[in-house]
Design an enzyme around this catalytic site. Sequence first.
Site, PDB file in Angstrom:
ATOM      1  N   THR A 102       0.983  -1.278   0.107  1.00 34.39           N
ATOM      2  CA  THR A 102       0.064  -0.032   0.173  1.00 34.39           C
ATOM      3  C   THR A 102       0.962   1.159  -0.084  1.00 34.39           C
ATOM      4  O   THR A 102       1.611   1.671   0.826  1.00 34.39           O
ATOM      5  CB  THR A 102      -0.785   0.074   1.286  1.00 34.39           C
ATOM      6  OG1 THR A 102      -2.038  -1.071   1.142  1.00 34.39           O
ATOM      7  CG2 THR A 102      -1.984   1.321   1.140  1.00 34.39           C
ATOM      8  N   LYS A 177      -7.292   1.264  -3.290  1.00 32.51           N
ATOM      9  CA  LYS A 177      -6.900   0.950  -1.986  1.00 32.51           C
ATOM     10  C   LYS A 177      -7.155   2.241  -1.086  1.00 32.51           C
ATOM     11  O   LYS A 177      -7.489   2.091   0.068  1.00 32.51           O
ATOM     12  CB  LYS A 177      -5.557   0.798  -1.989  1.00 32.51           C
ATOM     13  CG  LYS A 177      -4.935   0.285  -0.412  1.00 32.51           C
ATOM     14  CD  LYS A 177      -6.084  -0.939   0.106  1.00 32.51           C
ATOM     15  CE  LYS A 177      -5.659  -1.278   1.626  1.00 32.51           C
ATOM     16  NZ  LYS A 177      -4.366  -1.963   1.613  1.00 32.51           N
ATOM     17  N   LYS A 245      -0.292   5.499   8.256  1.00 34.63           N
ATOM     18  CA  LYS A 245       0.513   5.854   6.902  1.00 34.63           C
ATOM     19  C   LYS A 245      -0.465   5.633   5.892  1.00 34.63           C
ATOM     20  O   LYS A 245      -0.257   6.510   5.157  1.00 34.63           O
ATOM     21  CB  LYS A 245       1.545   4.470   6.921  1.00 34.63           C
ATOM     22  CG  LYS A 245       2.371   4.535   5.905  1.00 34.63           C
ATOM     23  CD  LYS A 245       2.678   2.877   5.251  1.00 34.63           C
ATOM     24  CE  LYS A 245       1.448   2.572   4.466  1.00 34.63           C
ATOM     25  NZ  LYS A 245       1.884   1.259   3.767  1.00 34.63           N
TER      26      LYS A 245
END
Length: 293
Positions: A102, A177, A245
């Site tokens: 990711t 995502k 994050k």
Amino acid sequence: MSVSKNVAFLGLGVMGFPMAGHLARGGHKVTVYNRTTAKAEKFAALQQGAAKWAPTPREAAEGADFVFTCVGNDDDLRSVTLGPDGAFAGMTEGAIFVDHTTASAQIARELYAEAKSRSLGAIDAPISGGQAGAENGALTVMCGAEPEIFARAEPVIASYARACRLMGPPGAGQLTKMVNQITIAGLIQSLSEALHFAKASGLDAAAVMDLLKNGAAQSWQMENRTKTMLAGEFDHGFAVEWMRKDLAICLAEARRNGAKLPVAALVDQFYAEVETMGGKRWDTSSLFARLEK
């Protein structure tokens, strides 16, 4: 099952380790690389001859039809792909790079351009489903790529995927995502508030959710996290520091594309509070703990 391929897998964390295992058990010839050599050695030993390990990304990628990565962030990706010891230096023309990290859409496009200049294919393919999904081979994979490159890679990705879809050109997988993480952040916060409210109202919160899961409020989080949240159990699942994050990536992209993400920004602040409570590695459902303190 897809035809046996030579594959490299770079990054044997809680997701990468089981994913690489599915590839090996699926009949593919797997070479792994991990920053911590002991973990790569352990993986190879567990596969009983179906896999080996290499000391650098470049050596792992030599002769591979597909090179998979699942590392931490943009900088980690650059470190395992670029430079004289990076995977791209070892890949042969026509091989395909599949990244399950990711990360940002920018790094996806950057690596796609570099791969194309070397006559390599590239797919940004972030995943959803958590550690359990990786272990059970039931991940959801969202891909950004050229259609013909995706078509070649999909049968191999199927080794550990329940669903895999091409979402658009390079970068589209990472953008999808981001949508996933924005959705989850709001869902967990609203579930936390609902449980907190139910308890404050004197209701049996578990019974309330057991009923509501049959209606329009149903969600994966409600089904799978209600009991652990009420029990104050957060030592599992996707860590708060990882979610922060990911939300940072979402918020940075929103600043570029003009999208407004007030809830995601607020939930990120709430996660910062959870971190100050010692919850950096707690599951993301620990937003409930912040309300209950």
